[in-house]
Structure formats: C-alpha cells, structure tokens
Design a protein around this motif. Structure first.
Motif, short mmCIF file in Angstrom:
data_model
loop_
_atom_site.label_atom_id
_atom_site.label_comp_id
_atom_site.label_asym_id
_atom_site.label_seq_id
_atom_site.Cartn_x
_atom_site.Cartn_y
_atom_site.Cartn_z
N ALA A 531 0.81 -1.21 0.09
CA ALA A 531 -0.09 -0.02 0.07
C ALA A 531 0.81 1.33 -0.07
CB ALA A 531 -1.01 -0.05 1.14
N ALA A 532 2.07 1.20 0.30
CA ALA A 532 3.02 2.38 0.33
C ALA A 532 3.15 2.86 -0.95
CB ALA A 532 4.35 2.01 0.86
N GLY A 533 3.21 4.35 -0.97
CA GLY A 533 3.22 4.94 -2.33
C GLY A 533 4.85 4.93 -2.57
N ASP A 534 5.72 4.87 -1.64
CA ASP A 534 6.98 4.95 -2.00
C ASP A 534 7.55 3.41 -2.10
OD1 ASP A 534 7.23 7.61 -1.71
OD2 ASP A 534 7.68 7.49 0.60
N GLY A 535 8.52 3.19 -2.97
CA GLY A 535 9.34 2.11 -3.42
C GLY A 535 10.20 1.73 -2.12
N ILE A 536 10.01 0.26 -1.67
CA ILE A 536 10.81 -0.27 -0.66
C ILE A 536 11.52 -1.42 -1.14
CG2 ILE A 536 10.53 -1.32 1.48
CD1 ILE A 536 7.96 0.33 2.03
N CYS A 553 8.68 -1.72 -8.15
CA CYS A 553 8.54 -2.15 -9.61
C CYS A 553 8.08 -0.97 -10.51
CB CYS A 553 7.70 -3.42 -9.46
SG CYS A 553 8.11 -4.73 -8.57
N ARG A 554 7.08 -0.46 -9.94
CA ARG A 554 6.73 0.74 -11.12
C ARG A 554 7.56 1.70 -11.04
NH1 ARG A 554 2.02 0.24 -7.92
NH2 ARG A 554 2.54 2.15 -6.60
N ILE A 555 8.49 2.18 -10.19
CA ILE A 555 9.44 2.98 -10.42
C ILE A 555 10.62 2.67 -11.54
CG2 ILE A 555 11.40 4.22 -9.05
CD1 ILE A 555 9.70 4.48 -6.91
N ARG A 559 9.37 -6.40 -13.28
CA ARG A 559 8.68 -7.21 -12.31
C ARG A 559 9.40 -7.65 -10.99
NH1 ARG A 559 8.03 -10.15 -16.99
NH2 ARG A 559 8.85 -11.89 -15.95
N GLN A 560 8.81 -8.32 -10.12
CA GLN A 560 9.40 -8.51 -8.88
C GLN A 560 10.25 -9.73 -9.32
OE1 GLN A 560 6.61 -9.27 -5.71
NE2 GLN A 560 6.28 -7.36 -5.30
N ASP A 561 9.84 -10.69 -9.90
CA ASP A 561 10.66 -12.04 -10.06
C ASP A 561 11.86 -11.71 -11.03
OD1 ASP A 561 9.13 -11.31 -12.17
OD2 ASP A 561 9.03 -13.39 -13.15
N GLY A 632 15.69 0.03 1.83
CA GLY A 632 16.00 1.39 1.13
C GLY A 632 14.48 1.93 0.78
N VAL A 633 13.92 2.96 1.25
CA VAL A 633 12.82 3.75 0.83
C VAL A 633 12.97 4.75 -0.06
CG1 VAL A 633 10.46 4.86 1.61
CG2 VAL A 633 12.06 3.01 3.07
N MET A 634 12.32 4.86 -1.23
CA MET A 634 12.69 5.69 -2.35
C MET A 634 11.61 6.19 -2.97
SD MET A 634 14.31 2.67 -4.98
CE MET A 634 14.97 2.03 -3.38
N ARG A 635 11.69 7.22 -3.67
CA ARG A 635 10.43 7.91 -4.43
C ARG A 635 11.22 8.60 -5.72
NH1 ARG A 635 10.01 11.31 -0.02
NH2 ARG A 635 8.29 10.09 0.83
N ASN A 636 10.39 8.48 -6.88
CA ASN A 636 10.69 9.21 -7.91
C ASN A 636 10.46 10.67 -7.91
OD1 ASN A 636 11.13 10.04 -10.61
ND2 ASN A 636 10.27 8.55 -11.70
N ILE A 637 11.75 11.35 -7.91
CA ILE A 637 11.48 12.81 -7.89
C ILE A 637 11.51 13.46 -8.99
CG2 ILE A 637 11.99 13.09 -5.28
CD1 ILE A 637 14.65 14.00 -6.16
N SER A 638 11.24 12.68 -10.08
CA SER A 638 11.33 13.68 -11.65
C SER A 638 10.40 14.82 -11.73
CB SER A 638 10.96 12.56 -12.87
OG SER A 638 11.90 11.34 -12.54
N LYS A 639 8.83 14.41 -11.27
CA LYS A 639 7.99 15.73 -11.27
C LYS A 639 8.45 16.69 -10.53
CE LYS A 639 4.35 12.82 -12.81
NZ LYS A 639 2.86 12.31 -12.62
N ARG A 640 8.87 16.57 -9.30
CA ARG A 640 9.37 17.48 -8.54
C ARG A 640 10.66 18.30 -9.16
NH1 ARG A 640 11.62 15.84 -2.61
NH2 ARG A 640 13.67 15.99 -3.80
N LYS A 641 11.47 17.64 -9.64
CA LYS A 641 12.72 18.24 -10.30
C LYS A 641 12.20 19.15 -11.43
CE LYS A 641 16.09 16.71 -8.09
NZ LYS A 641 17.26 17.78 -7.42
#
Length: 815
Positions: A531-536, A553-555, A559-561, A632-641
């Motif tokens: 459910a987390a919006g950030d990648g873990i 996976c979306r970032i 796929r997970q495998d 590691g908890v990460m988020r795509n900051i492309s839009k923020r950039k």
C-alpha cells in the motif's frame, strides 16, 4: 528434482527391457554379483514413470492415458501376486524371454512378491492422487507413498537378509537391488508430486503441525523397521560365515583322514600277502592249475579271512576267478578307484569296503591279481557322520558313470543312488565339480529345489566328496528371531511413535502458532509495503535484492521476479556501481555502512529501459540473526525536479521570450566582469530598446506586441555568438554582453551594425508586416578601469541608448 527422478525411473525401466530383448546382461543386472531385474519389473517402472510425468497435464487425453498406465501396471502386479500365491504360471512371466540367461531362478521372469506389491502401491498412489476431494483420499496418497518407501528400504536391506535363503524359497523371491532403488526413487517422485499439489500446500487437509507429527511418526517407523532388519542381516551374515567354515572344515579334515585310512588298509593288505605267502601260492596256481595248488591257495586265503579280511579271490589275466575264500559277492553295486592305477577301490557291496588289487607275477609278466576285500567299520560313520549338520545336512561321495552321478549310500540313503550331473540351470553340481578335481564352496539350489550351501573336494580320480546343508534349517534361529523380534520391533516402534507424537504435539502446535503469527505479521508487512506509495527494497549483506514492493517495480519498470535474487547495482547507473560496491565491501568488513541511516539522499536510478531518473532515498540497516539487512525507501522525484526547474526558470528567465531576466543577467554580467579582469580582456555591454513599440501595442494589441517581442528576441540571439549573453530586462528593453573581444571597438560596432540590419526586415505579426527599429547604447569595459559594478556598467549603456533616441533612433552609440 522431480523430473530427474522420473527420468531415472523411466531410464531404469527402458534399460531393463532393452537389455532382455537385446540380450545384454549388463543392462538389467548391472553387476554380476547382483540379481537381475526381470522384464515385467522394468516395464512397470517405465509405465509408472510416464504416468507420473503426466501428473501436471489436465487435458482429457493426458488424464485418460495416466489412469490407463496406472491400471495396466496394477493389473500386472495383481496377476504376479496370484502366481506367487498359487505357485502356478498365468503366462505373464515371459519365461521364454528370460530362459537364455542363467540367474538361478526356477521360475524365470517372475518378479519377487515385494516387487509386485510395491508396483501395486505406486499405481494405487497415482490413481488416488487423481482427485483428492476428501481427507481420506489425501491421507491414502501420503500413506501409500511412505509404504512404497518402506518397500524399497526393506527390499534393499532384505537383499542382504536373503529371504529366499531364510525361508527356502526360490531365488526369484528376493527383490533385486536396482528394483529396491527404483522403489525409493518412485517414492521420492510421488512425495515431490503431492507435496506441490494445492490440496497439500493449502493446508486444506493437513495443517503444518499435523504434517510434522505424521511425517515424524512415519519416518520413525520406517527407520526403526529398517534398523531392526539390519540387525537380522548382521546375525544372518554371522551364521552364514559359521556354516561356511563348518562345511569347509568337514571336507578339509575328512579328506586327509580318508586317504590315511585307505593307505593304512592298503599297507596292511600288502603286509598280509607277503607274510602269508599267498602271492607265491597264487602264482603257482595260475602257472599250473591243479587240485593241490588250488587247495594250498584256499588254505592260505582262509587264514587271511580269519585274520579279518572279508574276502580273498584270485583272478587270472582274463578276469576269471580261479580261487576264493570268505565272502566274495557278485559285481559290486558301485565302485570307485582311489588311485591312478586302480590298485585300490572304494566299493559298496552291502557295506562300505576297500578293495585292493595286488598283482601276481609269472614268468611272462603279470599273470593275474589277488583281490582283497577289507571291511573298515569306522570308515562309513567317520566319512558320512552328519550330526553337526542337522536334519537337512547331506554328505555325498559320488563318481561319474556316463552322464549320471552315481553316489555311495550316505546318511540320507541306504542304497546307492544316482542324480543328474548338471543342476537345474545347466551348471555342474558341487559333486560334479569335485569329480573334476575342483574344490570350493558354493551357494546353489540342489536337486530338490532347496537353497543350500555346499563344500566340495575330490577324494580320488573321478571321485568327489560334497557336504551341504539347507539354508532354511541353518537360518531357523533367525526365522524364530524374526517371528519374535518383528512384532517386538513394531511394538517398540509404535511405542516410540506414540511418545514422539506426544512430544511433537505441543511443540508442533507452538510452532504452528508462531508460524501463523509470523505469517500474519508478514502479511501485514506485505500489505503495508504494497500500500505504500514509496518504493521499498530490501538488500542483504551481499548486495542481493531480497524483496521489493509494487511501487518499486513501477519506479524501475521491472517485475518482482526479475529483480529478486539480483545485485542491487542493476538499479544504478554504471558510473555509481563501483562506488556503491566499495561502500558495501567496507560494510562487510565490519565498518559502519556509509549510507545506513541516511535520509532523503538524492541519487540517480536506472530503469529497465535504460532511462535515468532522480530518486530521493532513505536507507536503514536492520540487524538480524546471522546476517545484516538494508531497507531502502525511495520515491521518484522527476516531477518535483521538473517543478523545481520551472520555478528556477521563472526566477531567472523571462517567461515570454525564454531569455535570462534582469536577475540572471546581473549575475552573468558580474561573472563576466570578473573573468575579464582575471584574463585582462575587454568586454562590451549593449543596451537595446525598440523604437515605436508603444504605438504597436496601442494599435494592434498586446498579443501582437508579445509576438513581436518573441520574434525580436529570436533575431537578436541569432545575431550574436552562442557564448554571448542576451537578456530581456523589462518591457522592450534588452541587453547583450559580449566577451572575449580581441578588437573591442571594431567587433562591438560590427555586432551592433548587424543587429540594426537584421531588425530592419518587417516582422510578420498577427497578419501584419510591422517595421520596427532599435536604438542601441554600447559601452566597453577595460580591465582595471571602471570597477566591476554591473549596475554602473549597465547604467552607462542605458545612457548611451537614450542619447541615440534623442539623436533620431535606429542607430547605435558607444562611449
């Protein structure tokens, strides 16, 4: 693994079948010391392996074929068991296919009873596993699998135990070693099959604690029975060695004793002839037969009979008896020479006798023989004493007559008897091998069809001595021990199983509760991660990705495998990989992880399609038992950039023309001044203002004015070098900064003239051709003069531009 087991099962079956068809013993016997695998057993393994390989197929044809193969094997196994129980052939043994190979089986091609039972169990397990809709069916599949494993293990141990020797069965009653291994492989394949079935994995019929208890008890029972059988195997081996030593001791000790007795008897006979003078009397009788000579010979012969000889006779060269005394019967029932020249014979004539032939010499050589029959009362009981051998022990002394063995009476036979020279399988019997001068020990099947151990040794030329005993009698003590010990072993195993069950029950329940709690916790964590919006992403101490959520996976577009089990550097550009690997190496050497605990780090990530994206990353280290885990908890900051870049652009660039605004212009002008002073170079600054721009706005509107400014900016940028700075200060005011001028005045004037020329061409704006001119004020900055204040420099240029305005516009003026 399951495919490998099934392949081995099919390969074993195919090898056995083709081995019998092509008559290659190595393909079905595998070693000369082992029993062979019969054709029907190989066929059963091949068909069952094919049936199990179709377990994953759900097509109607595959299901029908799987059932048909299992039913065919089950039918063959049932018929084999019926043959064994009734001891009658039903025509399925294919005896003709096996008759060419001698492997001591009185029923060629018939499989062992435990082999048939094991194949039946495998077929039943396959059929039961077809549709498991109730717990009884699931339990049946599991129990049948362990029964097959038990049949294989007990067959493997039972091969050494030798049930055919223990119970006196035919050799075919013993499961071959490759067959036992095939049973174990089939059980392993069945286990791998149903352990992967949904009904087993879903805990629908078996909870984990029930699995632990059941498997623990089953393994204990199988191991206990197998170990118990191993004890009996060791006992049987000890008894077998004792029997072999006893048999060899009998033939070794009695043979020299027999030869000594014969030598003593022959010496006594020769001495008696010499002392009695009967040899001379016999020579006189043979040379000149007369009543006097005959009477004299008979008188001397009678003295020898009185001295202990059973009978004395005189034979001429033609074999005719010309004188006798004592009991001289007709032709003996059986006789056998004891030396090469036939001087001594072992004879049966109602009793065991030693017959000595002593030559009588005449003027022309050998005239005849004096035959002395000597009873040796101790010879028979000493030679044929079988009290040490039990009820089935047999001692035989035989000779070869034509193609038949003729044997002296012994402890089992009151009269001479005959038996075949070759055994049931075309091989010489132990007696025949002894007659040929061989000696040794052999396990074989005698003329009665019993398994025996026999020792054999030659007694004389053409005379063999054998001692044998049925293995069934020798191993009677083991049968009795089995009858008593097997229930005891099973009882102890069952008691142990109950105790183990009682011990495992609370432990397995506690383990299940802990496992369920851990599973719930894991499910909760997975739900949170999902459910987390950030990648873990979790990475172990080797740098290998252990898990990641859908957001990660979306970032990265994987796929997970595709990521689990791979190095984390796959998510990083190559330029950063070496640096991160070095950090990981320092972490593994016990030093603190350089990035552990870091929050909101901005790094670049590498997507699956090769695109680089900016990431905001936070890393934490989780110490676990025996290893270290990094989260590691990460988020795509492309839009923020992008937003930040747009804000930066709004702060530094003119939103209409895209040129640097006043603030950025002042920064660049300041930097240009510093560079000019450091390099001792002259630079120029131009201040530009459009002539008549207000009238265009008033007559054509602000939209047209904006379009004109945009087109003006484009022409202005095209008129200068890429290294020069063009900026919009406000309204219709622009500035140009020229650097790196070698001839400042000339070059600056040339640029100003170029700008004036390019602006004279009418601008196409809102469907109108508008003519616009520009007034340019220009100043030069020389190093070391005038200071480095950009505002002062720009103000001087502005003043020059207004001077051009006052002078008539559309020109440039420098100071």
């Amino acid at each position: 693994m399951r495919a490998a087991f099934l392949g081995a099962l099919v390969a074993l079956g195919a090898s056995v079948m083709f081995g019998w068809i092509l008559r290659v013993p190595l393909m079905f016997r595998f070693h000369p010391a082992l029993l062979p695998v019969v054709f029907n057993t190989g066929l059963g393994f091949a068909l069952l392996g094919l049936a199990m390989s179709l377990a994953a197929r759900t097509a109607r044809a595959a299901v029908l074929l799987r059932r048909s193969l299992a039913l065919l094997v089950a039918l063959g196994a049932v018929l084999s068991l019926l043959e064994i129980l009734s001891d009658r052939s039903l025509g399925i043994d294919l005896a003709g296919l096996h008759s060419w190979h001698d492997y001591a089986n009185i029923r060629p091609g018939r499989m062992a009873p435990n082999t048939a039972f094991g194949l039946l169990l495998i077929a039943a397990a396959i059929l039961c596993a077809e549709r498991v809709e109730r717990k009884a069916a699931a339990l049946a599949v599991v129990v049948l699998t362990f029964c097959v494993m038990g049949v294989g293990l007990t067959g493997l141990v039972g091969y050494s135990l030798g049930p055919d020797l223990l119970f006196g069965w035919a050799r075919s009653a013993r499961m071959a070693v490759p067959t036992a291994i095939g049973m174990i492989v089939a059980a392993a394949a069945l286990w791998l099959d149903w352990s992967d079935r949904p009904w087993y994995r879903s805990r629908r019929y078996f909870r984990e604690d029930a699995k632990i208890r059941f498997l623990g008890v089953a393994i204990l029972l199988v191991v206990a029975v197998t170990i118990g059988l191993v004890g009996f195997v060791l006992l049987q081996s000890s008894l077998q060695r004792t029997l072999e030593r006893d048999l060899e001791s009998i033939v070794r000790s009695r043979t020299p004793w027999f030869h000594g007795a014969v030598e003593r008897a022959a010496g006594y006979a020769r001495a008696a002839l010499t002392l009695s003078g009967i040899e001379r009397a016999g020579a006189s009788l043979l040379a000149a037969p007369s009543a006097v000579a005959t009477g004299h010979f008979d008188e001397l012969a009678a003295r020898l009979v009185a001295a202990g000889f059973r009978g004395v006779s005189l034979r001429n060269a033609r074999g005719e008896t010309v004188g006798r005394a004592g009991v001289v019967g007709p032709q003996a029932e059986i006789d056998a020479p004891l030396d090469a020249d036939g001087a001594s014979e072992l004879v049966w004539d109602g009793q065991l006798l030693l017959r000595n032939h002593l030559p009588v010499r005449g003027p022309d050589g050998r005239a005849g023989d004096i035959v002395l029959d000597q009873a040796v009362p101790a010879l028979f009981p000493a030679l044929f004493n079988a009290t040490r051998l039990g009820r089935t022990g047999e001692i035989a002394v035989c000779r070869l007559r034509a193609d038949t063995l003729l044997c002296f009476p012994d402890n089992k036979h009151a009269h001479p008897y005959s038996m075949a020279r070759d055994g049931r399988f075309g091989k010489p019997t132990p007696a025949a091998m002894a007659i040929r001068g061989e000696s040794g020990l052999i396990h074989t099947i005698d003329q009665h069809g019993h398994n025996v151990v026999a020792a054999y040794r030659p007694l004389g030329p053409g005379l063999g001595f054998t001692v044998q005993q049925d293995t069934a009698e020798v191993y009677g003590v083991i049968r009795a021990a089995l009858a008593l010990g097997t229930p005891l072993i099973l009882l102890i195993a069952c008691i142990g199983a109950v105790l183990l069950y009682g011990q495992l029950n609370p432990l397995s329940r506690a383990m299940l509760a802990a496992e369920l709690a851990a599973a719930d916790k894991e499910l909760e964590m997975r739900a949170i991660m999902g459910a987390a919006g950030d990648g873990i992403v979790t990475v172990d101490q080797r740098g290998v990705i252990e898990s990641l959520n859908e957001a990660a996976c979306r970032i990265f577009g994987y796929r997970q495998d595709q990521l689990v089990g791979r190095a984390f550097t796959v998510l990083m550009p190559a330029v950063l990989c070496r640096r991160q690997l070095g950090r990981m190496a320092r972490t593994l050497r016990g030093r603190a992880a350089p990035m552990a605990g870091a929050v909101n780090l901005e790094i670049e990530g590498l997507c699956m399609n090769g695109e680089r994206i900016p990431l905001e990353l936070s890393i934490n280290e989780v110490p676990l038992t025996g290893k270290r885990l990094f989260v590691g908890v990460m988020r795509n900051i492309s839009k923020r950039k992008e937003v930040e870049q747009k804000l930066s652009d709004l702060a530094q660039y003119d939103f209409l023309t895209g040129l640097p605004n006043r603030a950025l212009c002042m920064d660049r002008l300041q930097a240009a001044l510093l560079r000019a002073d450091r390099s001792s170079a002259t630079m120029a600054v131009m201040f530009l203002d459009l002539d008549g721009f207000k009238q265009i706005n008033d007559s054509h509107g602000h939209q047209a004015g904006d379009e004109l400014l945009i087109e003006f900016a484009l022409r202005l940028v095209a008129s200068v070098r890429a290294s020069d700075t063009v900026a919009r200060l406000a309204g219709d005011e622009f500035t140009v900064v020229l650097e790196g001028l070698s001839e400042p005045e000339r070059e600056a004037a040339a640029v100003a003239a170029k700008i004036l020329v390019c602006m004279r061409k009418p601008f196409e704006v809102a469907g109108h051709a508008l003519a616009v001119t520009v007034s340019i004020g220009m100043v030069l900055h020389h190093p070391g003069r005038g200071g480095t204040d950009p505002r002062a420099l720009l103000k001087r240029a502005d003043q020059q531009m207004y001077a051009v305005k006052r002078a008539g516009k559309n020109a440039f003026l420098g100071d």
